[in-house]
Design an enzyme around this catalytic site. Structure first.
Site, PDB file in Angstrom:
ATOM      1  N   ASP A 111      -4.971  -8.302  -3.653  1.00 52.36           N
ATOM      2  CA  ASP A 111      -5.307  -8.052  -2.249  1.00 52.36           C
ATOM      3  C   ASP A 111      -6.644  -8.646  -1.813  1.00 52.36           C
ATOM      4  OD1 ASP A 111      -5.096  -7.103   0.307  1.00 52.36           O
ATOM      5  OD2 ASP A 111      -5.248  -4.987  -0.180  1.00 52.36           O
ATOM      6  N   HIS A 136       0.817  -1.229   0.000  1.00 47.67           N
ATOM      7  CA  HIS A 136       0.000   0.000   0.000  1.00 47.67           C
ATOM      8  C   HIS A 136       0.851   1.280   0.000  1.00 47.67           C
ATOM      9  CE1 HIS A 136      -3.503  -2.490   0.247  1.00 47.67           C
ATOM     10  NE2 HIS A 136      -3.170  -2.971   1.431  1.00 47.67           N
TER      11      HIS A 136
HETATM   12 ZN   LIG Z   1      -3.479  -7.029   2.193  1.00 43.57          ZN
END
Ligand SMILES: [Zn+2]
Length: 432
Positions: free
Chosen positions: A311, A262
């Site tokens: 993800d 991220h």
């Molecule tokens: Zn993750």
């Protein structure tokens, strides 16, 4: 020895004509001139999904409505539903879910996945084999024909100063040594593994270094969620007096094996701290959860390598992740064309290979013979210009134009369709 000679082959940042690829025993043995055999076909390296939580596939579609009990719906209320799902999955169900998911990945052009695996235990404690669930996802990937790097996650607490959350019990390690023991068992069985402290929130600071030492000792990747949510930053500042990236840098964790997943909420000086490391952006998830925008151009300019991940599995389309990296910047800054198509494709291929430390992501002798064959005669892609073809693929590849996906030189699709699709879908729908 086998040869594939497409109309266009992606090499050194562009589509080139008149090149063929030879391979043997699953590895590329040559890239050189050759007459076209597969007219109307373009070859790109297999896509590498550097960040996946397989079990989260079960909540796809379940989390897209605002819950009347949560007038403010956000990452944290989404997480409640994710925990609910994690609490109830049996090992068998996990394997079924993972089979369908990895099949979807292969059919979309993903040939290798980094599974950030943190569902370890049963509801009553560890299984007889503490790696039971790791084996389940590994087997599911093998069944679907997708390579995997098992990023075995260390998870220990709810957060700084917080009471243990009973819904996280299936994730928890009592000590860093416990996680290393699990990793050792997988590694000795020949599994490609990586070390993955979940986040600074979920792992005590003093665990990070011993886990990193282990990764260094065995030359393994080291992945960690970092700076996804502002609340995580506030908690980290309260505990350590600095941000997650600053803390990771102080601990000496940031190097070529480090992947920060991220890395959205960064201060200007933190880009420099990530130089030489990898950042795995997950734009389809980040937009779904309302996390924020990864400053891809600034990370690249600071000397950081970018990878991409599916993800939360809200969508499996790594080129959609690649183009969203760019589109988010356009919307945010009201300008166009920050990162060229080739740069975005490289994130989805070599960037992922670097983050997972696998010999893939590029057509080069000695690397895995993994590729995606694209139908240039698909109406959405038709052009005579190689540069336009590349941009057309990166910015708008329809999934129906994926003609073939090869892993180790072995075709995984039949007429553009995975031969196990019917079975995987039926098992998933039956709840098996
Ligand atoms: Zn993750």
């Amino acid at each position: 020895l086998s040869v594939v000679a497409p109309e266009l082959l992606y090499l050194d940042g562009r589509f080139q004509r008149g090149l063929c690829l030879s391979f043997e025993d699953g590895l590329i043995t040559g890239v050189g001139p050759g007459a076209v055999q597969q007219r109307g076909r373009a070859l790109i390296p297999g896509l590498i999904n550097a960040h996946s939580h397989a079990f989260q596939r079960v909540i796809r579609g379940r989390t897209e409505l605002r819950n009347p009990d949560h007038p403010h719906d956000d990452f944290w209320s989404w997480r409640e539903q994710m925990y609910q799902a994690a609490m109830t999955l049996s090992p068998e169900r996990l394997e079924t879910v993972a089979r369908l998911l990895f099949l979807e990945m292969v059919a979309s052009g993903i040939t290798c996945v980094g599974e950030f695996h943190y569902l370890h235990h049963g509801v009553d404690g560890p299984y007889a084999d503490p790696n039971e669930l790791a084996w389940r996802v590994l087997r599911a990937a093998e069944w679907a024909g997708c390579r995997m790097v098992l990023l075995r996650v260390a998870y220990h607490r709810s957060g700084f100063g917080l009471k243990p959350d009973p819904r996280q019990l299936r994730f928890l390690d009592p000590s860093p040594e416990y996680g290393i023991e699990s990793l050792e068992a997988l590694r000795k069985a020949g599994v490609r593994v990586g070390v993955a402290p979940h986040s600074v929130r979920a792992v005590p600071g003093e665990w990070l270094k011993p886990l990193h030492d282990y990764a260094r000792q065995h030359d393994l990747p080291y992945h960690m969620h970092i700076s996804e949510q502002p609340r995580e930053l506030a908690e980290c500042r309260a505990e350590y007096g600095r941000s997650p990236v600053e803390f990771a840098a102080d601990q000496g964790l940031i190097d070529e094996r480090f992947t920060g997943v991220h890395a959205i909420h960064l201060e200007p000086h933190e880009f420099e701290l990530l130089r030489g490391a990898n950042v795995c952006a997950c734009p389809t998830t980040e937009r779904n959860l309302g996390d924020g925008i990864v400053a891809a151009d600034r990370l690249l300019a600071a000397g950081c390598s970018l990878a991409l991940g599916s993800d939360s599995q809200c969508q499996i389309n790594l080129l959609e992740d690649a183009r969203q990296l760019e589109y988010h910047l356009r919307l945010q800054r009201r300008q166009r064309a920050f990162l060229p198509a080739a740069r975005l494709l490289d994130c989805a291929t070599q960037g992922g290979a670097r983050a997972l430390k696998v010999p893939a992501g590029r057509f080069e002798v000695g690397r895995w013979a993994d590729w995606v064959e694209i139908d240039l005669e698909h109406p959405a892609l038709a052009t005579d210009d190689p540069e336009e073809a590349l941009a057309g693929i990166v910015f708008g590849l329809p999934q129906g134009a994926v003609a073939q996906v090869c892993v180790g030189g072995q075709p995984r699709l039949l007429d553009g369709r995975h031969p196990l699709q019917r079975q995987a879908v039926a098992d998933f729908r039956r709840g098996n």
